[in-house]
Design a protein around this motif. Structure first.
Motif, mmCIF file in Angstrom:
data_model
loop_
_atom_site.group_PDB
_atom_site.id
_atom_site.type_symbol
_atom_site.label_atom_id
_atom_site.label_comp_id
_atom_site.label_asym_id
_atom_site.label_seq_id
_atom_site.Cartn_x
_atom_site.Cartn_y
_atom_site.Cartn_z
ATOM 1 N N ASP A 92 0.685 -1.226 -0.132
ATOM 2 C CA ASP A 92 0.030 -0.099 0.030
ATOM 3 C C ASP A 92 0.701 1.226 -0.197
ATOM 4 O OD1 ASP A 92 -2.382 -1.195 -0.085
ATOM 5 O OD2 ASP A 92 -2.944 -1.052 1.998
ATOM 6 N N SER A 97 0.756 1.638 -8.096
ATOM 7 C CA SER A 97 0.457 3.293 -8.657
ATOM 8 C C SER A 97 1.405 3.887 -9.320
ATOM 9 C CB SER A 97 0.000 4.012 -7.323
ATOM 10 O OG SER A 97 -1.041 3.548 -6.793
ATOM 11 N N ASP A 192 1.836 14.356 -1.790
ATOM 12 C CA ASP A 192 0.430 15.247 -1.799
ATOM 13 C C ASP A 192 -0.331 15.195 -0.629
ATOM 14 O OD1 ASP A 192 -1.948 13.001 -2.536
ATOM 15 O OD2 ASP A 192 -0.174 12.389 -3.018
HETATM 16 P P1 GDP Z 1 1.220 -1.257 -3.354
HETATM 17 O O1 GDP Z 1 0.609 -2.089 -2.510
HETATM 18 O O2 GDP Z 1 2.324 -0.622 -2.923
HETATM 19 O O3 GDP Z 1 1.047 -1.480 -4.701
HETATM 20 O O4 GDP Z 1 0.173 0.199 -3.353
HETATM 21 P P2 GDP Z 1 -0.746 0.798 -4.484
HETATM 22 O O5 GDP Z 1 -0.334 1.624 -5.714
HETATM 23 O O6 GDP Z 1 -2.000 -0.314 -4.823
HETATM 24 O O7 GDP Z 1 -1.387 1.894 -3.748
HETATM 25 C C1 GDP Z 1 -1.881 1.783 -2.368
HETATM 26 C C2 GDP Z 1 -3.043 2.609 -1.933
HETATM 27 O O8 GDP Z 1 -2.333 4.391 -1.950
HETATM 28 C C3 GDP Z 1 -4.239 3.016 -2.972
HETATM 29 O O9 GDP Z 1 -5.439 3.480 -2.353
HETATM 30 C C4 GDP Z 1 -3.529 4.376 -3.973
HETATM 31 O O10 GDP Z 1 -4.557 5.116 -4.567
HETATM 32 C C5 GDP Z 1 -2.889 5.176 -2.812
HETATM 33 N N1 GDP Z 1 -1.908 5.775 -3.208
HETATM 34 C C6 GDP Z 1 -0.900 5.414 -4.196
HETATM 35 N N2 GDP Z 1 0.087 6.560 -4.301
HETATM 36 C C7 GDP Z 1 -0.191 7.454 -3.918
HETATM 37 C C8 GDP Z 1 -0.057 8.974 -3.733
HETATM 38 O O11 GDP Z 1 0.869 9.413 -4.361
HETATM 39 N N3 GDP Z 1 -0.861 10.012 -2.991
HETATM 40 C C9 GDP Z 1 -1.982 9.376 -2.329
HETATM 41 N N4 GDP Z 1 -2.539 10.213 -1.783
HETATM 42 N N5 GDP Z 1 -2.289 8.217 -2.415
HETATM 43 C C10 GDP Z 1 -1.688 7.407 -3.114
#
Ligand code: GDP
Ligand code: MG
Length: 372
Positions: A92, A97, A192
């Motif tokens: 997360d 992303s 952000d």
């Molecule tokens: P992963 O488990 O590392 O692959 O994380 P994800 O890409 O699935 O992101 C986890 C959560 O964090 C999701 O709800 C995304 O929308 C949120 N998220 C990811 N990057 C950002 C960011 O730069 N800013 C914000 N505010 N939320 C983010």
């Protein structure tokens, strides 16, 4: 893989498993009859019964060397190749992303990069230079493949959420990257968010040996937001600078060698392997082997699922033409002809079988001898 459970171990040792569990419990270790027993633990436990545990022989089959498939390159044969990047970090914190944001922001710049990602890896173009991103869930790129002597990553990007800081999987990822001796860039993500605290991330990572350049260390930290697409350009520039320092080179003019990232059986098309090309150039019609399977390249698909005639250095590509599904982590080689490929595959299968059997007998014999 050579691992035994506490129950099996107790049986071989000839003691009651309950006795071992109690012994461990008193030492503060909670294990059940099904828990795996590490070599170290087995050694320690067995010593209490005056039994010596011997490490099972590792029989690693480096078939590239064995079959003389590795061709040495002259320095003049080598050309620059795109860096291969793996994004790691705590769940997360924004790995997916970030991968998505990088892919979509760069689609406009060059012909590489695309909207549909079919392969577990993709390539983008930044300032006229290609960068390959490997999308491996968790740490598989490091653990599984490195265990087979293959390295897929040139640079690791450690993603840490600015509002959450260093977490257990951050440290785990860091340990894997360090063990693989891969340079690490830190992307402080979610900048952000109002509660973003990049300073804290830097301090926490410093305790794990990653000191930011501005603090006199040699680790690049880039503050980004995958969601708002902030500073992604800087992150990509930093990747290119790091790659330049690494002087990544390979020979494009020889029979290709690559690594299987993922594989599956398509009911219509047959076995499909997603492969990262590491040396040479792969072409339609090439005869290939990977582990115990062989075949002939019938079709190649790039990361946009388009048919291509060849795959270049560091390019991820989908191969159709294997007669069976190869395993992720298998090294693929192009072979002169089909007869030779068949012979190699037969030999590999035979050797793997022998290795498997002798592995079992070695471990059983060594234990039974010691128990006498
Ligand atoms: P992963 O488990 O590392 O692959 O994380 P994800 O890409 O699935 O992101 C986890 C959560 O964090 C999701 O709800 C995304 O929308 C949120 N998220 C990811 N990057 C950002 C960011 O730069 N800013 C914000 N505010 N939320 C983010
Ligand atoms: Mg994810």
């Amino acid at each position: 893989r050579g691992e035994i459970t506490l129950g099996e171990f107790a049986e071989r040792l000839g003691v009651n498993s309950g006795e071992l569990i109690k012994k461990l419990f008193l030492k503060g270790q909670m294990l059940t009859i099904n828990s795996p027993v590490s070599y170290e633990l087995a050694e320690e436990l067995a010593l209490d019964y005056d039994v010596l545990v011997e490490k099972e022989e590792e029989i690693e089959l480096e078939f590239g060397e064995k079959f003389d498939l590795e061709i040495n390159d002259k320095a003049s044969d080598l050309v620059e190749r795109p860096p291969v990047i793996t994004i790691m970090g705590h769940v997360d914190h924004g790995k997916t992303s970030l991968l998505d944001a990088i892919r979509t922001t760069t689609v406009a710049e060059g012909e590489a990069g695309g909207i549909t990602q079919k392969i577990g890896a993709y390539q983008i173009v930044k300032n006229g230079k290609k960068i390959t991103f490997v999308d491996t869930p968790g740490h598989e790129a490091f653990t599984d493949m490195r265990a087979r002597g293959a390295q897929v990553t040139d640079i690791a990007i450690l993603v840490v959420a600015a509002d959450d800081g260093v977490m257990p999987q951050t440290i785990e990822a860091l340990a894997h990257a360090k063990a693989a001796n891969v340079p690490i860039l830190v992307a402080i993500n979610k900048m952000d968010k109002p509660e973003a605290n990049p300073m804290r991330v830097k301090q926490e990572l410093m305790e794990h040996g990653l000191v930011s350049v501005e603090w006199g260390g040699d680790t690049e930290f880039v503050e980004v937001s995958a969601k708002q697409r902030i500073n992604l350009d800087t992150l990509l520039d930093t990747i290119l600078i790091t790659a330049e320092i690494l002087e990544l080179k390979a020979n494009p003019n020889k029979r290709a060698k690559g690594i299987v990232l993922e594989s599956r059986l398509d009911p219509k098309v047959g076995p499909i392997a997603d492969v990262l090309i590491q040396e040479g150039t792969l072409k339609i019609g090439d005869v290939i082997v990977a582990g115990e399977t062989h075949g002939k390249v019938r079709a190649l698909l790039n990361d946009k699922a388009e048919r291509v005639e060849r795959a270049d250095l560091s390019q991820p590509v989908e191969i159709i033409g294997f007669n069976e599904v190869p395993s992720a982590g298998d090294v693929i080689y192009v072979i002169q002809n089909e007869q030779h490929a068949k012979r190699i595959v037969e030999e590999v299968a035979k050797e793997r079988k022998i290795a498997e059997v002798s592995r079992r007998t070695i471990s059983l014999e060594s234990l039974s001898q010691e128990l006498e």
